[in-house]
Design a protein around this motif. Structure first.
Motif, PDB file in Angstrom:
ATOM      1  N   SER A  77       0.826  -1.211   0.000  1.00 55.73           N
ATOM      2  CA  SER A  77       0.000   0.000   0.000  1.00 55.73           C
ATOM      3  C   SER A  77       0.858   1.258   0.000  1.00 55.73           C
ATOM      4  O   SER A  77       0.517   2.250  -0.642  1.00 55.73           O
ATOM      5  CB  SER A  77      -0.934   0.005   1.213  1.00 55.73           C
ATOM      6  OG  SER A  77      -1.758  -1.148   1.178  1.00 55.73           O
ATOM      7  N   LYS A  89      -4.888   2.588   2.778  1.00 56.06           N
ATOM      8  CA  LYS A  89      -4.502   2.637   4.192  1.00 56.06           C
ATOM      9  C   LYS A  89      -3.218   1.837   4.448  1.00 56.06           C
ATOM     10  O   LYS A  89      -3.066   0.713   3.978  1.00 56.06           O
ATOM     11  CB  LYS A  89      -5.644   2.069   5.027  1.00 56.06           C
ATOM     12  CG  LYS A  89      -5.545   2.429   6.483  1.00 56.06           C
ATOM     13  CD  LYS A  89      -6.809   2.037   7.238  1.00 56.06           C
ATOM     14  CE  LYS A  89      -6.472   1.937   8.709  1.00 56.06           C
ATOM     15  NZ  LYS A  89      -7.252   0.928   9.398  1.00 56.06           N
ATOM     16  N   THR A  97      -4.865  -3.964   4.295  1.00 58.65           N
ATOM     17  CA  THR A  97      -5.669  -3.821   3.077  1.00 58.65           C
ATOM     18  C   THR A  97      -6.597  -5.027   2.945  1.00 58.65           C
ATOM     19  O   THR A  97      -6.145  -6.170   3.022  1.00 58.65           O
ATOM     20  CB  THR A  97      -4.750  -3.740   1.846  1.00 58.65           C
ATOM     21  OG1 THR A  97      -3.766  -2.745   2.081  1.00 58.65           O
ATOM     22  CG2 THR A  97      -5.544  -3.398   0.593  1.00 58.65           C
ATOM     23  N   ASP A 116      -3.563  -2.083  -5.719  1.00 57.41           N
ATOM     24  CA  ASP A 116      -3.098  -2.593  -4.422  1.00 57.41           C
ATOM     25  C   ASP A 116      -4.040  -3.723  -3.995  1.00 57.41           C
ATOM     26  O   ASP A 116      -5.250  -3.654  -4.223  1.00 57.41           O
ATOM     27  CB  ASP A 116      -3.140  -1.451  -3.393  1.00 57.41           C
ATOM     28  CG  ASP A 116      -2.603  -1.905  -2.039  1.00 57.41           C
ATOM     29  OD1 ASP A 116      -1.819  -2.858  -1.994  1.00 57.41           O
ATOM     30  OD2 ASP A 116      -2.991  -1.267  -1.023  1.00 57.41           O
TER      31      ASP A 116
HETATM   32 MG   LIG Z   1      -1.882  -2.898   2.213  1.00 63.30          MG
END
Ligand SMILES: [Mg+2]
Ligand SMILES: Nc1nc2c(ncn2[C@@H]2O[C@H](COP(=O)(O)OP(=O)(O)OP(=O)(O)O)[C@@H](O)[C@H]2O)c(=O)[nH]1
Length: 369
Positions: A77, A89, A97, A116
């Motif tokens: 991330s 985040k 995540t 992501d």
């Molecule tokens: Mg992540």
């Protein structure tokens, strides 16, 4: 016997069989059996609705799609946030995540969608930790960014490649150049361009038997291994490019070389610190270089070329492929095209659909009236 017991039994048999010329046929057949069992199991799960949990909905956008794959907490991330306009985040704990988060990387005139994803763990391809959904996003990507951290990376690498392999993703491999045409009789005829060094015709026929192919003309323009030949027969494999990233190099301090030496040497690695924005420009360049895209400037029949918004297409694209990307009407109504740039013999050369374009060519497509 359950499905996984059957596979385990065959895998055990492959392990205990000596690999040599006389066992080649036998091993080929066993490997083909495993592939078939796996495929049947996946089909069964899909049919029963099991494992068909809600996938992540990511709308494809941009000129190419790249997904971030790695174990939890390696910095995926953080990388997304540094490369793109997106905000995913970041947390000091695992599984921060939980969804697929897309962002757009703008670099050298191209727009690349970077996705992501939640971290994967061992068994992801069998559904552990939403692994199936994660890997299905990866299967739709043109390239995988495989993120490893400096300390645990060497341990994680095989695990990641194994999970990708299990769902049919082949990293930095070329699709075996083989064609097979079924015939109604006459047995199997195999023609080759180079000598085959991994298996003989008898083994190939034996493996094809597992796929109920008994009459066919097979043309082999490469030197496939048994696994590659099975990949071809299975079909449905996804050949993606991959970049191997070692993140968090800042944490290694003066022991960096010591840790880097632990990584297997059969891949190249890009070493970065996402947190400290170290080597991120190299990563952006690497993404663009590996995707191997070219820029085309479209010029209307009467008017100037658009140098502001190039059309980004894969290296090696033909005029016909570009017509298809633009709109079906360019394919249906195609008369000829004109090209200025390195792919043309002279400025404004008239070309057909099969002409292969180069980076920064200017292109005009002339339609029938
Ligand atoms: Mg992540
Ligand atoms: N020192 C250092 N820490 C980093 C670096 N990149 C990420 N981190 C930290 O590592 C932790 C995990 O980062 P994330 O970006 O959330 O990792 P992730 O791979 O997305 O993790 P999951 O979503 O849980 O799979 C956070 O505390 C980050 O601040 C880096 O280059 N150096």
């Amino acid at each position: 016997m359950s499905f996984s017991e059957q596979i385990q039994e065959i895998e055990a048999e492959i392990k205990k069989t000596a690999h040599n010329k006389s066992t080649e046929k036998h091993i080929g057949r066993l490997k083909a059996k495993i592939s078939r069992l796996r495929r049947e199991e996946i089909d069964r799960q899909l049919a029963s609705g099991k494992g068909g949990a809600e996938g992540f909905a990511v709308k494809r956008s941009g000129d190419a799609v790249v997904s971030l794959i790695g174990l939890p907490s390696v910095g995926k991330s953080t990388i997304l946030n540094r490369l793109t306009n997106a905000e995913s985040k970041v947390g000091a704990y695992e599984f921060t995540t939980l969804d697929a988060i897309p962002g757009i990387l703008e670099h050298r005139g191209a727009k690349i969608q970077v996705i992501d994803l939640p971290g994967i763990i061992s068994g992801a391809s069998k559904g552990k930790g939403r692994g199936k959904e994660v890997l299905s996003v990866a299967r739709n990507a043109d390239m995988e960014l495989i993120v490893l951290d400096i300390f645990d990376g060497p341990m994680h690498l095989d695990l990641i490649l194994e999970e990708l392999w299990q769902v049919g993703i082949r990293i930095n491999k070329i699709r075996p150049d083989i064609t097979l045409k079924k015939t109604s009789r006459g047995g199997i005829a195999i023609s080759t361009i180079h000598a085959l060094t991994h298996m003989d015709f008898a083994t190939m026929k034996y493996i094809m038997g597992e796929y109920k192919v008994v009459n066919a003309n097979v043309t082999v323009r490469c030197d496939p291994t048994i696994d590659e030949f099975i990949d071809f027969l299975e079909g449905n494999r996804h050949y993606a490019k991959g970049i191997f990233i070692i993140n968090k190099i800042d944490l290694a301090g003066n022991r960096l070389d010591y840790y880097l030496k632990k990584f297997p040497t059969d891949h190249e690695y890009l070493k970065i610190s996402a947190e400290h924005s170290e080597n991120l420009d190299d990563l952006k360049d690497d993404i663009l270089d590996t995707l191997n895209l070219i820029r085309l400037y479209l010029r209307p029949q009467r008017g100037e070329a658009d140098f502001e918004e190039p059309l980004i297409v894969p290296h090696g694209s033909t005029v016909g492929a570009v017509c298809k990307i633009l709109h079906q009407e360019f394919v249906d109504g195609f008369r000829f095209a004109r090209v200025w740039g390195t792919s043309s013999k002279h400025a404004g050369q008239m070309v057909g659909m099969s002409h292969i374009l180069s980076d920064e060519d200017i292109l005009t497509i002339v339609k029938r009236r």
